[in-house]
Motif scaffolding. Structure first.
Motif, PDB file in Angstrom:
ATOM      1  N   ARG A  24       0.819  -1.221   0.000  1.00 55.90           N
ATOM      2  CA  ARG A  24       0.000   0.000   0.000  1.00 55.90           C
ATOM      3  C   ARG A  24       0.850   1.268   0.000  1.00 55.90           C
ATOM      4  O   ARG A  24       0.441   2.301  -0.525  1.00 55.90           O
ATOM      5  CB  ARG A  24      -0.916   0.019   1.233  1.00 55.90           C
ATOM      6  N   ALA A  25       2.051   1.185   0.613  1.00 60.29           N
ATOM      7  CA  ALA A  25       2.908   2.370   0.664  1.00 60.29           C
ATOM      8  C   ALA A  25       3.279   2.832  -0.747  1.00 60.29           C
ATOM      9  O   ALA A  25       3.529   4.015  -0.972  1.00 60.29           O
ATOM     10  CB  ALA A  25       4.162   2.074   1.477  1.00 60.29           C
ATOM     11  N   ASP A  26       3.322   1.909  -1.706  1.00 56.11           N
ATOM     12  CA  ASP A  26       3.696   2.259  -3.079  1.00 56.11           C
ATOM     13  C   ASP A  26       2.493   2.455  -4.000  1.00 56.11           C
ATOM     14  O   ASP A  26       2.664   2.780  -5.173  1.00 56.11           O
ATOM     15  CB  ASP A  26       4.623   1.183  -3.664  1.00 56.11           C
ATOM     16  N   MET A  27       1.296   2.220  -3.498  1.00 54.03           N
ATOM     17  CA  MET A  27       0.113   2.417  -4.354  1.00 54.03           C
ATOM     18  C   MET A  27      -0.207   3.910  -4.412  1.00 54.03           C
ATOM     19  O   MET A  27      -0.371   4.543  -3.367  1.00 54.03           O
ATOM     20  CB  MET A  27      -1.086   1.620  -3.812  1.00 54.03           C
ATOM     21  N   LYS A  28      -0.277   4.456  -5.649  1.00 51.25           N
ATOM     22  CA  LYS A  28      -0.544   5.889  -5.781  1.00 51.25           C
ATOM     23  C   LYS A  28      -1.926   6.198  -5.255  1.00 51.25           C
ATOM     24  O   LYS A  28      -2.167   7.229  -4.649  1.00 51.25           O
ATOM     25  CB  LYS A  28      -0.420   6.306  -7.244  1.00 51.25           C
ATOM     26  N   GLN A  29      -2.861   5.321  -5.545  1.00 58.75           N
ATOM     27  CA  GLN A  29      -4.229   5.481  -5.040  1.00 58.75           C
ATOM     28  C   GLN A  29      -4.490   4.364  -4.047  1.00 58.75           C
ATOM     29  O   GLN A  29      -4.346   3.201  -4.383  1.00 58.75           O
ATOM     30  CB  GLN A  29      -5.213   5.319  -6.194  1.00 58.75           C
ATOM     31  N   LYS A  30      -4.873   4.731  -2.828  1.00 61.30           N
ATOM     32  CA  LYS A  30      -5.165   3.708  -1.818  1.00 61.30           C
ATOM     33  C   LYS A  30      -6.618   3.248  -2.011  1.00 61.30           C
ATOM     34  O   LYS A  30      -7.441   3.973  -2.561  1.00 61.30           O
ATOM     35  CB  LYS A  30      -5.007   4.276  -0.406  1.00 61.30           C
ATOM     36  N   HIS A  31      -6.905   2.057  -1.487  1.00 52.81           N
ATOM     37  CA  HIS A  31      -8.309   1.628  -1.570  1.00 52.81           C
ATOM     38  C   HIS A  31      -9.146   2.417  -0.571  1.00 52.81           C
ATOM     39  O   HIS A  31      -8.625   3.003   0.374  1.00 52.81           O
ATOM     40  CB  HIS A  31      -8.431   0.115  -1.383  1.00 52.81           C
ATOM     41  N   GLU A  32     -10.456   2.429  -0.772  1.00 52.07           N
ATOM     42  CA  GLU A  32     -11.366   3.172   0.105  1.00 52.07           C
ATOM     43  C   GLU A  32     -11.292   2.582   1.523  1.00 52.07           C
ATOM     44  O   GLU A  32     -11.041   1.395   1.688  1.00 52.07           O
ATOM     45  CB  GLU A  32     -12.820   3.039  -0.378  1.00 52.07           C
ATOM     46  N   PRO A  33     -11.523   3.413   2.540  1.00 49.82           N
ATOM     47  CA  PRO A  33     -11.449   2.909   3.921  1.00 49.82           C
ATOM     48  C   PRO A  33     -12.628   1.994   4.262  1.00 49.82           C
ATOM     49  O   PRO A  33     -13.676   2.061   3.612  1.00 49.82           O
ATOM     50  CB  PRO A  33     -11.521   4.187   4.758  1.00 49.82           C
ATOM     51  N   PHE A  34     -12.446   1.179   5.299  1.00 46.32           N
ATOM     52  CA  PHE A  34     -13.571   0.407   5.838  1.00 46.32           C
ATOM     53  C   PHE A  34     -14.616   1.374   6.352  1.00 46.32           C
ATOM     54  O   PHE A  34     -14.275   2.425   6.888  1.00 46.32           O
ATOM     55  CB  PHE A  34     -13.138  -0.431   7.044  1.00 46.32           C
ATOM     56  N   LEU A  35     -15.873   1.005   6.238  1.00 44.25           N
ATOM     57  CA  LEU A  35     -16.932   1.830   6.814  1.00 44.25           C
ATOM     58  C   LEU A  35     -17.602   1.096   7.966  1.00 44.25           C
ATOM     59  O   LEU A  35     -17.797  -0.122   7.911  1.00 44.25           O
ATOM     60  CB  LEU A  35     -18.003   2.157   5.768  1.00 44.25           C
ATOM     61  N   PRO A  37     -20.637  -0.195   9.672  1.00 46.77           N
ATOM     62  CA  PRO A  37     -21.877  -0.563   8.973  1.00 46.77           C
ATOM     63  C   PRO A  37     -23.105   0.217   9.451  1.00 46.77           C
ATOM     64  O   PRO A  37     -24.058   0.404   8.687  1.00 46.77           O
ATOM     65  CB  PRO A  37     -22.037  -2.058   9.259  1.00 46.77           C
ATOM     66  N   GLY A  38     -23.082   0.689  10.689  1.00 44.65           N
ATOM     67  CA  GLY A  38     -24.224   1.442  11.187  1.00 44.65           C
ATOM     68  C   GLY A  38     -24.139   2.914  10.808  1.00 44.65           C
ATOM     69  O   GLY A  38     -25.070   3.497  10.264  1.00 44.65           O
ATOM     70  N   LYS A  39     -22.931   3.499  11.061  1.00 43.46           N
ATOM     71  CA  LYS A  39     -22.792   4.949  10.873  1.00 43.46           C
ATOM     72  C   LYS A  39     -22.369   5.346   9.459  1.00 43.46           C
ATOM     73  O   LYS A  39     -22.434   6.521   9.101  1.00 43.46           O
ATOM     74  CB  LYS A  39     -21.753   5.484  11.872  1.00 43.46           C
ATOM     75  N   LEU A  40     -21.882   4.382   8.681  1.00 46.39           N
ATOM     76  CA  LEU A  40     -21.390   4.648   7.325  1.00 46.39           C
ATOM     77  C   LEU A  40     -20.278   5.701   7.281  1.00 46.39           C
ATOM     78  O   LEU A  40     -20.195   6.494   6.336  1.00 46.39           O
ATOM     79  CB  LEU A  40     -22.537   5.041   6.383  1.00 46.39           C
ATOM     80  N   VAL A  41     -19.453   5.727   8.329  1.00 49.49           N
ATOM     81  CA  VAL A  41     -18.258   6.583   8.327  1.00 49.49           C
ATOM     82  C   VAL A  41     -17.047   5.663   8.477  1.00 49.49           C
ATOM     83  O   VAL A  41     -17.193   4.529   8.943  1.00 49.49           O
ATOM     84  CB  VAL A  41     -18.277   7.614   9.483  1.00 49.49           C
ATOM     85  N   PRO A  42     -15.842   6.142   8.064  1.00 47.85           N
ATOM     86  CA  PRO A  42     -14.663   5.264   8.168  1.00 47.85           C
ATOM     87  C   PRO A  42     -14.472   4.726   9.580  1.00 47.85           C
ATOM     88  O   PRO A  42     -14.666   5.436  10.567  1.00 47.85           O
ATOM     89  CB  PRO A  42     -13.512   6.182   7.761  1.00 47.85           C
ATOM     90  N   CYS A  43     -14.096   3.455   9.672  1.00 47.42           N
ATOM     91  CA  CYS A  43     -13.864   2.806  10.965  1.00 47.42           C
ATOM     92  C   CYS A  43     -12.650   3.425  11.650  1.00 47.42           C
ATOM     93  O   CYS A  43     -11.649   3.718  11.007  1.00 47.42           O
ATOM     94  CB  CYS A  43     -13.550   1.327  10.757  1.00 47.42           C
ATOM     95  N   THR A  44     -12.722   3.594  12.948  1.00 48.36           N
ATOM     96  CA  THR A  44     -11.573   4.021  13.736  1.00 48.36           C
ATOM     97  C   THR A  44     -10.918   2.763  14.315  1.00 48.36           C
ATOM     98  O   THR A  44     -11.557   1.705  14.367  1.00 48.36           O
ATOM     99  CB  THR A  44     -12.023   4.905  14.915  1.00 48.36           C
ATOM    100  N   PRO A  45      -9.657   2.893  14.771  1.00 48.39           N
ATOM    101  CA  PRO A  45      -9.043   1.728  15.415  1.00 48.39           C
ATOM    102  C   PRO A  45      -9.910   1.226  16.569  1.00 48.39           C
ATOM    103  O   PRO A  45     -10.040   0.015  16.765  1.00 48.39           O
ATOM    104  CB  PRO A  45      -7.707   2.271  15.928  1.00 48.39           C
ATOM    105  N   GLU A  46     -10.519   2.162  17.307  1.00 52.43           N
ATOM    106  CA  GLU A  46     -11.343   1.765  18.467  1.00 52.43           C
ATOM    107  C   GLU A  46     -12.523   0.879  18.040  1.00 52.43           C
ATOM    108  O   GLU A  46     -12.960   0.023  18.802  1.00 52.43           O
ATOM    109  CB  GLU A  46     -11.858   3.000  19.210  1.00 52.43           C
ATOM    110  N   ASP A  47     -13.044   1.110  16.822  1.00 53.96           N
ATOM    111  CA  ASP A  47     -14.135   0.254  16.335  1.00 53.96           C
ATOM    112  C   ASP A  47     -13.664  -1.192  16.185  1.00 53.96           C
ATOM    113  O   ASP A  47     -14.453  -2.131  16.285  1.00 53.96           O
ATOM    114  CB  ASP A  47     -14.616   0.712  14.944  1.00 53.96           C
TER     115      ASP A  47
END
Ligand SMILES: *Cc1c(COP(=O)(O)O)cnc(C)c1O
Length: 460
Positions: A24-35, A37-47
């Motif tokens: 991933r460090a060399d990928m110019k475009q990273k994949h979309e973050p995990f969401l 499922p309830g809030k539809l916002v990117p997951c935090t480490p705490e999740d």
């Protein structure tokens, strides 16, 4: 370079990689973050902490560090079965009468029989470091459960494996192997969890599914002290651990001045393929290398070739974070006659992104043709390949025959992910000619797509 190339290229202990490579460090475009499922916002480490080990969450979310050191305790375990040999398939080449040179990286040289041990060891090691006392997981065909049983036995961690019920009946020796290494194997659905009891109430005779086994394993992990859940494919940290495969290949090939023109790997959740291609991808991404990369999947479960690139759940029970990936829909079920492994509905987010950005090709193959190739390989190279690995073998043979037609001398590198000793039911079906092919119809696929979420992120 004129150094004679041996049939098997090994690395010395000193030559072994001391870090995993984080593609991933060399990928110019990273994949979309995990969401979430309830809030539809990117997951935090705490999740993610209630479910996964802390260090693995950190690796999962690390898109910056190119190299991540392999702790000495893990390297010590790796030394028991690594390096895995890189083998020149001279006898297969001769049978095919091809000018192509075929190399295979043989990951089946350990008791669990596949590459999955590379990540199982790492995950059990970190669990031990964090003071966890038990782990849970699911297993379908049984390779992941076997690998994790070996790793947990070594580090002294209790393990509960929820094994898809129908598979625990069809593969009693896989179950026995896990139990021999001390794991508690529970056919799923079971009466040991709420979700299991609910499913049994609704459908007492069900043979279970991977999705259901995942839901049971997660429920136990989040409700048990000092216990976490671990997964054997799909996730970025699993691909990270599997980069040991590609790095060993690259070091071995560089030693003899060999450069692959085509790299071929089978793709279930994408972990072996992601690991095999990782160190070869950087050049491709910055345009200095034109190696072709081919992902091979079964026609009966064609996530890359016929799936959609959308956010979906990782399990049928719809409990995991949402991942943007090529998917057939978490409700997709491959047809019952499919014996060849690689049954997962989705695909690693990294592999999905690379595919979407045009860095790799995908091809789907039918299982009888896969077993034709497996038998050709077994009878020339001696090794009985796993059905999963045989998908890559099939396409390697096709490419070698194409070279024969065009007279081109290409170098092919293929990921031989494991051995097929526990898959004799599938080989029996092939030998007795009762094996059939099934290609899902558009209507079959629509059924799976109907399980996809109707969320704004999926409408572009
Ligand atoms: C699990 C498995 C695969 C597929 O998993 P990936 O995560 O796609 O690598 C392939 N080959 C073998 C032998 C396996 O056990």
């Amino acid at each position: 370079m004129n150094k004679k190339i041996p049939v098997k290229i090994y690395l010395t202990e000193d030559e072994m990689p001391k870090s995993w490579y984080n593609l991933r460090a060399d990928m110019k475009q990273k994949h979309e973050p995990f969401l979430h499922p309830g809030k539809l916002v990117p997951c935090t480490p705490e999740d993610l902490y209630p479910v996964f080990c802390k260090e693995l969450v950190k690796q999962e979310l690390d898109q910056e560090n190119r190299y991540i050191e392999i702790p000495e305790g893990i390297r010590d375990f790796y030394k028991m079965y690594r390096p895995s040999p890189l083998v020149r398939a001279y006898f297969l080449e001769k049978l095919l009468d091809t000018p192509a040179e075929i190399y295979y990286k043989h990951e089946g040289n350990n008791t669990s029989g596949s590459h999955k041990l590379n990540s199982a060891v790492a995950q059990a090691y970190y669990a031990k470091q964090e003071g966890l006392t038990s782990l849970t997981t699911e297993t379908g065909a049984g390779q992941w459960g076997s690998a994790l049983s070996m790793a947990c036995a070594f580090y002294g961690i209790d393990l509960k494996v929820y094994m898809v019920k129908i598979s625990s009946q069809q593969k009693p020796y896989r179950k026995a192997l896990m139990e021999t290494y001390g794991a508690n194997v529970i056919p799923s659905p079971s009466d040991t969890t709420n979700v299991g009891r609910k499913i049994l109430e609704e459908n007492p005779t069900t043979g279970g599914s991977l999705g259901c086994a995942i839901s049971e394993a997660i429920e136990v992990a989040v409700t048990t002290d000092n216990c976490r859940y671990v997964l054997g494919s799909v996730l970025d940290h699993v691909l990270l651990h599997q980069s040991i495969i590609g790095q060993e290949c690259k070091i071995a090939m560089d030693k003899y001045g060999i450069k692959p023109d085509i790299i071929i790997g089978c793709a279930g959740g994408g972990s072996n393929l992601g690991g095999l291609i990782a160190p070869f991808m950087a050049g491709k991404i910055n345009g200095t290398d034109d190696t072709r990369i081919i992902a091979v999947e079964p026609s009966s479960c064609p996530s890359l070739t016929r799936g959609k690139y959308v956010y979906d759940f990782g399990d049928t029970g719809k409990t995991t974070p949402l991942m943007k990936m090529y998917t057939l829909g978490c409700g997709f079920m491959p047809s019952a006659n499919h014996a060849g492994g690689l049954r997962y509905h989705g695909m690693s987010p990294i592999i999905s992104k690379l595919y979407d950005d045009g860095y790799l090709e995908a091809r789907s193959v039918e299982q009888t043709a896969v077993f034709d190739a497996a038998i050709m390989f077994a009878r020339t190279e001696g090794i009985l390949p796993a059905p999963e690995s045989s998908h890559a073998i099939k396409v390697a043979i096709d490419e070698a025959l194409e070279c024969k037609k065009t007279g081109q001398k290409k170098t092919i590198l293929l990921g031989m992910t494991g051995t097929g000793y526990f898959d004799m039911t599938a080989y029996i079906a092939y030998n007795e000619k009762t094996m059939t092919d099934y290609i899902p119809t558009e209507a079959d696929l629509e059924q799976g797509f109907a399980s996809l979420l109707d969320i704004p992120q999926n409408k572009q």
